[in-house]
Design a protein around this motif. Structure first.
Motif, PDB file in Angstrom:
ATOM      1  N   PHE A   1       0.828  -1.205   0.000  1.00 53.99           N
ATOM      2  CA  PHE A   1       0.000   0.000   0.000  1.00 53.99           C
ATOM      3  C   PHE A   1       0.866   1.261   0.000  1.00 53.99           C
ATOM      4  N   ALA A   2       1.991   1.227   0.691  1.00 52.20           N
ATOM      5  CA  ALA A   2       2.898   2.372   0.678  1.00 52.20           C
ATOM      6  C   ALA A   2       3.465   2.600  -0.724  1.00 52.20           C
TER       7      ALA A   2
ATOM      8  N   PHE B   1      -3.512   1.988  -3.837  1.00 57.42           N
ATOM      9  CA  PHE B   1      -4.697   1.660  -4.640  1.00 57.42           C
ATOM     10  C   PHE B   1      -5.278   0.326  -4.196  1.00 57.42           C
ATOM     11  N   ALA B   2      -6.574   0.169  -4.437  1.00 56.14           N
ATOM     12  CA  ALA B   2      -7.250  -1.114  -4.259  1.00 56.14           C
ATOM     13  C   ALA B   2      -8.180  -1.309  -5.451  1.00 56.14           C
TER      14      ALA B   2
ATOM     15  N   GLY C   1      -9.672  -5.249  -3.279  1.00 49.86           N
ATOM     16  CA  GLY C   1      -8.507  -6.091  -3.084  1.00 49.86           C
ATOM     17  C   GLY C   1      -7.225  -5.291  -3.218  1.00 49.86           C
ATOM     18  N   VAL C   2      -6.247  -5.663  -2.435  1.00 50.45           N
ATOM     19  CA  VAL C   2      -4.916  -5.052  -2.487  1.00 50.45           C
ATOM     20  C   VAL C   2      -3.985  -6.005  -3.208  1.00 50.45           C
TER      21      VAL C   2
ATOM     22  N   GLY D   1      -3.561  -2.858 -16.158  1.00 50.71           N
ATOM     23  CA  GLY D   1      -4.382  -1.740 -15.696  1.00 50.71           C
ATOM     24  C   GLY D   1      -3.851  -1.130 -14.421  1.00 50.71           C
ATOM     25  N   PHE D   2      -3.385  -1.980 -13.506  1.00 50.46           N
ATOM     26  CA  PHE D   2      -2.857  -1.479 -12.246  1.00 50.46           C
ATOM     27  C   PHE D   2      -1.608  -0.625 -12.487  1.00 50.46           C
ATOM     28  N   GLU D   3      -0.716  -1.082 -13.371  1.00 48.59           N
ATOM     29  CA  GLU D   3       0.494  -0.303 -13.637  1.00 48.59           C
ATOM     30  C   GLU D   3       0.166   1.047 -14.255  1.00 48.59           C
TER      31      GLU D   3
END
Length: 225
Positions: free
Chosen positions: A46-47, A51-52, A67-68, A135-137
């Protein structure tokens, strides 16, 4: 999710369908409330990227199931986000306007995404965008995919689509994946929930639909369950 936290609300609390945030939306958070038995990697993840990802599960009013992601494939933690901790959200389709950093644009998943974005006439009939690692990146702007990462896509089909266009879409994505030397895993968002494009293209008599109240086999995902 590999691991999921216990809900921070009573088991018999009424569950609501969240209309503001949808499955696969990325939430930028001001804070991530700690929970008992949280995996050790969660705080560091998270640091690195606050995002989740919204997941398919019902929550009580004031909470969102999300979700993490960690750095390893096994590092996935399902938790519950207080809506007051959400700073902003990013939908998969909005990520089509985001470019990867130049030195990572040659990774196969990003090559496939660029090709689809620039030339896929079949896809352009729908709202669609990247999910998963790619998508996360793009959303978090931290390295997430690798040379072997698949490209995950969400394609929204609120209206019924005939078999022939679905098969043509599957063939187009398969061709793009082969050209980029990767794999494309597309999920179709229907009124009943998410369905794998591959299952629809195979013309199975029933398909597995993933919805907020669970997964089930249905004959027609365009009839809301």
């Amino acid at each position: 999710m590999r691991v999921c936290a216990a809900p921070p609300f009573a088991a018999d609390a009424p569950r609501v369908e969240q209309a503001r945030w949808r499955a696969h939306d990325l939430l930028r958070l001001a804070r991530l409330a700690p929970v008992p038995d949280e995996p050790a990697w969660v705080r560091g993840a998270f640091a690195r990227a606050p995002f989740a990802v919204v997941r398919r599960a019902q929550a009580a009013a004031g909470f969102v199931a999300a979700g993490v992601r960690g750095t390893a494939r096994s590092e996935r933690f399902g938790t519950w986000i207080d809506v007051q901790d959400i700073e902003s959200s990013i939908s998969p389709e909005s990520l089509l306007a985001v470019e990867p950093v130049a030195q990572r644009a040659s990774l196969p998943a990003f090559v496939a995404l660029a090709a689809l974005r620039d030339s896929a006439d079949l896809l352009n009939a729908f709202a669609w965008g990247p999910t998963g690692s790619a998508g996360f990146e793009l959303a978090a702007q931290v390295p997430t995919i690798s040379e072997t990462s698949d490209l995950d896509l969400l394609i929204r089909m609120p209206e019924r689509c005939d078999a022939a266009p679905i098969e043509a879409l599957f063939e187009a994505l398969t061709h793009a994946a082969q050209h980029a030397r990767t794999r494309i895993d597309a999920q179709i968002e229907t009124p009943s929930g998410g369905v794998a494009l591959a299952e629809l293209a195979a013309r199975k008599p029933s398909v597995l639909v993933r919805a907020s109240d669970g997964a089930r086999l249905v004959a027609d995902p365009w009839i809301p369950g």
